[in-house]
Write an enzyme that holds these catalytic residues in place. Sequence first.
Site, PDB file in Angstrom:
ATOM      1  N   ASP A   8       0.880  -1.165   0.029  1.00  0.00           N
ATOM      2  CA  ASP A   8      -0.195  -0.154  -0.051  1.00  0.00           C
ATOM      3  C   ASP A   8       0.857   1.033  -0.079  1.00  0.00           C
ATOM      4  O   ASP A   8       2.094   0.938  -0.248  1.00  0.00           O
ATOM      5  CB  ASP A   8      -0.981  -0.174   1.204  1.00  0.00           C
ATOM      6  CG  ASP A   8      -0.580   0.021   2.410  1.00  0.00           C
ATOM      7  OD1 ASP A   8       0.957   0.241   2.447  1.00  0.00           O
ATOM      8  OD2 ASP A   8      -1.155   0.138   3.463  1.00  0.00           O
ATOM      9  N   CYS A  69       3.220  -3.396   3.855  1.00  0.00           N
ATOM     10  CA  CYS A  69       2.258  -2.182   4.486  1.00  0.00           C
ATOM     11  C   CYS A  69       3.126  -1.680   5.711  1.00  0.00           C
ATOM     12  O   CYS A  69       4.109  -2.043   6.103  1.00  0.00           O
ATOM     13  CB  CYS A  69       0.950  -2.893   4.816  1.00  0.00           C
ATOM     14  SG  CYS A  69       0.602  -3.891   6.107  1.00  0.00           S
ATOM     15  N   THR A  71       2.640  -2.141   8.987  1.00  0.00           N
ATOM     16  CA  THR A  71       3.025  -3.236  10.016  1.00  0.00           C
ATOM     17  C   THR A  71       3.459  -4.704   9.421  1.00  0.00           C
ATOM     18  O   THR A  71       3.834  -5.547   9.952  1.00  0.00           O
ATOM     19  CB  THR A  71       1.973  -3.298  11.036  1.00  0.00           C
ATOM     20  OG1 THR A  71       0.940  -3.838  10.536  1.00  0.00           O
ATOM     21  CG2 THR A  71       1.595  -2.042  11.723  1.00  0.00           C
ATOM     22  N   HIS A 102       8.857 -24.391   7.883  1.00  0.00           N
ATOM     23  CA  HIS A 102       7.970 -25.274   8.598  1.00  0.00           C
ATOM     24  C   HIS A 102       6.208 -24.666   7.804  1.00  0.00           C
ATOM     25  O   HIS A 102       5.543 -25.854   7.894  1.00  0.00           O
ATOM     26  CB  HIS A 102       7.584 -24.740   9.964  1.00  0.00           C
ATOM     27  CG  HIS A 102       8.901 -25.662  10.956  1.00  0.00           C
ATOM     28  ND1 HIS A 102       8.648 -25.368  12.369  1.00  0.00           N
ATOM     29  CD2 HIS A 102      10.135 -25.787  10.579  1.00  0.00           C
ATOM     30  CE1 HIS A 102       9.924 -25.976  12.734  1.00  0.00           C
ATOM     31  NE2 HIS A 102      10.548 -26.173  11.569  1.00  0.00           N
ATOM     32  N   HIS A 138       4.633 -31.538   8.764  1.00  0.00           N
ATOM     33  CA  HIS A 138       4.686 -30.109   8.133  1.00  0.00           C
ATOM     34  C   HIS A 138       3.545 -30.187   7.031  1.00  0.00           C
ATOM     35  O   HIS A 138       2.654 -29.355   6.889  1.00  0.00           O
ATOM     36  CB  HIS A 138       5.902 -29.619   7.703  1.00  0.00           C
ATOM     37  CG  HIS A 138       6.914 -29.359   8.511  1.00  0.00           C
ATOM     38  ND1 HIS A 138       6.708 -28.793   9.935  1.00  0.00           N
ATOM     39  CD2 HIS A 138       8.355 -29.408   8.707  1.00  0.00           C
ATOM     40  CE1 HIS A 138       7.645 -28.546  10.767  1.00  0.00           C
ATOM     41  NE2 HIS A 138       8.806 -28.997   9.902  1.00  0.00           N
TER      42      HIS A 138
HETATM   43  C1  RB5 Z   1      -2.011   2.310   6.611  1.00  0.00           C
HETATM   44  O1  RB5 Z   1      -2.004   3.573   7.365  1.00  0.00           O
HETATM   45  C2  RB5 Z   1      -1.766   1.329   7.576  1.00  0.00           C
HETATM   46  O2  RB5 Z   1      -2.846   0.980   8.412  1.00  0.00           O
HETATM   47  C3  RB5 Z   1      -1.484  -0.001   6.620  1.00  0.00           C
HETATM   48  O3  RB5 Z   1      -0.183   0.248   6.053  1.00  0.00           O
HETATM   49  C4  RB5 Z   1      -1.030  -1.234   7.682  1.00  0.00           C
HETATM   50  O4  RB5 Z   1      -0.233  -0.894   8.760  1.00  0.00           O
HETATM   51  C5  RB5 Z   1      -2.125  -1.932   7.827  1.00  0.00           C
HETATM   52  O5  RB5 Z   1      -2.038  -2.912   8.664  1.00  0.00           O
END
Ligand code: RB5
Length: 146
Positions: A8, A69, A71, A102, A138
């Site tokens: 994203d 993204c 996180t 795994h 596995h």
């Molecule tokens: C976008 O602001 C953020 O929420 C997205 O990149 C991500 O971290 C969501 O899990």
Amino acid sequence: MIIALGSDHAGYEGETPYKPAMQHYIESLGHTVLDCGTNGPESVDYPDFAAVLAKAIIENRAGLGVLLCGTGIGIGMAANKHRGIRAATCATLEMARLSREHNDANVLCLGQRILTLDQCTEFIKVWLDTPFDGGARHCRRINKIG
Ligand code: RB5
């Protein structure tokens, strides 16, 4: 191998945007990158790009995929809604390695706000270099996921 790459807008945050840098790095390893977007810093919805990448893998247009993204969590959740995708959000090198050994993960999910770019490239290298261990236990567990 053809590696699908998607993110994203988090992939375009900061002075050194991670997504183009990751594309360059993956190509420097000798792989071909299938770009699944996004391609700029405008705010977008990560499930849309997880879906593009998942489709590419399910249709065998790419062997493995890397998603990014903020996180790595949201885009991983979205990718795992697609049958046949085993997406692993990894915050340590060991998680990246074990997700291949795994879990036979076919998508690596990384967090731009969690990891440095050097960590991302290190995780990608180890993840791409690590084969699935195989073996009855596995395989049985992975089949149950499916
Ligand atoms: C976008 O602001 C953020 O929420 C997205 O990149 C991500 O971290 C969501 O899990």
